[in-house]
Design an enzyme around this catalytic site. Structure first.
Site, PDB file in Angstrom:
ATOM      1  N   CYS A 198      -0.360  39.734  35.474  1.00 13.80           N
ATOM      2  CA  CYS A 198       0.891  40.000  34.631  1.00 13.80           C
ATOM      3  C   CYS A 198       1.643  38.569  34.516  1.00 13.80           C
ATOM      4  O   CYS A 198       2.054  38.093  35.518  1.00 13.80           O
ATOM      5  CB  CYS A 198       1.770  40.887  35.114  1.00 13.80           C
ATOM      6  SG  CYS A 198       3.203  41.188  33.830  1.00 13.80           S
ATOM      7  N   GLY A 199       1.429  37.848  33.223  1.00 11.47           N
ATOM      8  CA  GLY A 199       2.266  36.732  33.183  1.00 11.47           C
ATOM      9  C   GLY A 199       3.669  36.881  33.165  1.00 11.47           C
ATOM     10  O   GLY A 199       4.535  35.902  33.721  1.00 11.47           O
ATOM     11  N   GLY A 240       2.023  37.375  28.868  1.00 16.13           N
ATOM     12  CA  GLY A 240       1.552  35.991  29.695  1.00 16.13           C
ATOM     13  C   GLY A 240       0.150  36.151  29.773  1.00 16.13           C
ATOM     14  O   GLY A 240      -0.789  35.185  28.976  1.00 16.13           O
TER      15      GLY A 240
END
Length: 340
Positions: free
Chosen positions: A93-94, A257
């Site tokens: 998960c950016g 992201g």
């Protein structure tokens, strides 16, 4: 025997470009698995009730996203984390990585060094390099350099109810996404109601999970289609908008992201964008991420993604054993489901 005690969880809430990041800072059991993927499996098998309590109503909502800090296994990592959402546990998960950088530095868990503080962050997809731009003791921007990303399948065809035969690309940016322009579905990206785009993306994800074989070359746990990204028709390198629909129809408020990483890898795999060309991505709130390819090796790329996050609050959650909804609930599709 006495009544089981009320459990408490300490929470820090943040957001990145509008997408929530709920970090549990106390009360969660220590995970004992050797590797981070072991810890991910352990969280699912033994403590999923706590994920539900944090993510779902009445404390959360269908768009909530969370972080479970864990001990790192990789030597090059100063910190490690698992990611949660309304359906389960993602592998990358950016937007949460960007928030974790700000939280770690501003809370003093990582010593702040101006103008840039760097450290390794271990995630289920691997170790990413994090760089926080520090001004007057505050993190004003966080960037991460992705794990190796790649275009996995080009022009994969799906039978999608309501849309017929649809071609999409499947790309990995820490998680696998189906990627295609909304116009390919006969939908104008900017004028189509958001709920219609979300329904289309959800249908594509469901079809992809049924009809595609999605495999990661190194880790079996990473081999699944996480979601769908619908895009506008901007040409490569121009500013662009996208909509990421993941888990069970969850909408990412940020540009995503890992999705931005997957899009850059997809465009590079198609020969549309080269190294060190910066591109601007916007999600539903309009707040941007900046991305550029920093490394190319064989058929993979590493992508630097940068954005801003902010704190939104702290909380102590109480889970009362007498509360029938204490570990969260999801609204039923109809009242008939309750009778069942």
């Amino acid at each position: 025997m006495g009544k089981p005690p009320i459990r408490t969880l300490s929470i820090v809430d943040m957001h990145t470009a509008g997408e929530p990041v709920r970090i549990v800072t106390g009360g969660y059991p220590e995970l004992t698995g050797t590797t981070i993927l072991d810890k991910r499996r352990e969280a699912l098998a033994k403590h999923d009730d706590l994920r539900r309590a944090m993510m779902l109503e009445p404390r959360g909502h269908s768009g909530m996203y969370g972080v479970i800090p864990v001990r790192p296994h990789a030597r090059e990592a100063a910190f490690a984390a698992l990611f949660t959402h309304n359906e389960g546990y993602s592998t990358m998960c950016g937007h949460a990585t960007i928030a974790i950088g700000k939280w770690l530095v501003e809370s003093g868990q990582i010593a702040a060094t101006a103008p840039e503080t760097r450290f390794g962050l271990e995630l289920p997809c691997g170790v990413v390099d994090v760089a926080c731009r520090v001004e007057a003791g505050r993190v004003v921007e966080t960037a991460f350099e992705s794990v190796p990303a790649f275009l996995s399948q080009k022009d994969a065809e799906l039978d999608v109810p309501g849309f017929g035969r649809v071609a999409c690309d499947v790309s990995f940016g820490g998680a696998f996404y189906a990627i295609l322009p909304a116009s390919r579905l006969g939908l104008d990206f900017f004028s189509t109601p958001l709920e219609r785009l979300v329904a289309a993306g959800t249908a594509i994800t469901a079809a992809g999970r049924q009809q595609l074989s999605v495999l990661h070359p190194e880790e079996a746990d990473l081999g699944f289609l996480y979601g769908t990204i619908l895009t506008d028709d901007a040409v490569a390198a121009e500013p662009t908008y996208n909509l990421c629909i993941f888990a069970e129809g969850q909408i990412d408020r940020s540009p995503t992201g890992s999705g931005v990483t997957a899009r850059m890898a997809r465009d590079h795999g198609r020969g549309l964008i080269g190294r060190d060309i910066e591109r601007r991505f916007m999600g539903p709130t309009g707040l941007p991420f900046q991305a550029r390819i920093t490394q190319v090796k064989d058929d993979t790329v590493r992508v630097r993604v940068a954005g801003q996050s902010a704190f939104s609050g702290t909380a102590i959650f109480e889970i009362d054993p007498d509360d029938p909804l204490g570990h969260g609930f999801v609204l039923p599709p109809n009242y008939g489901a309750l009778r069942g």
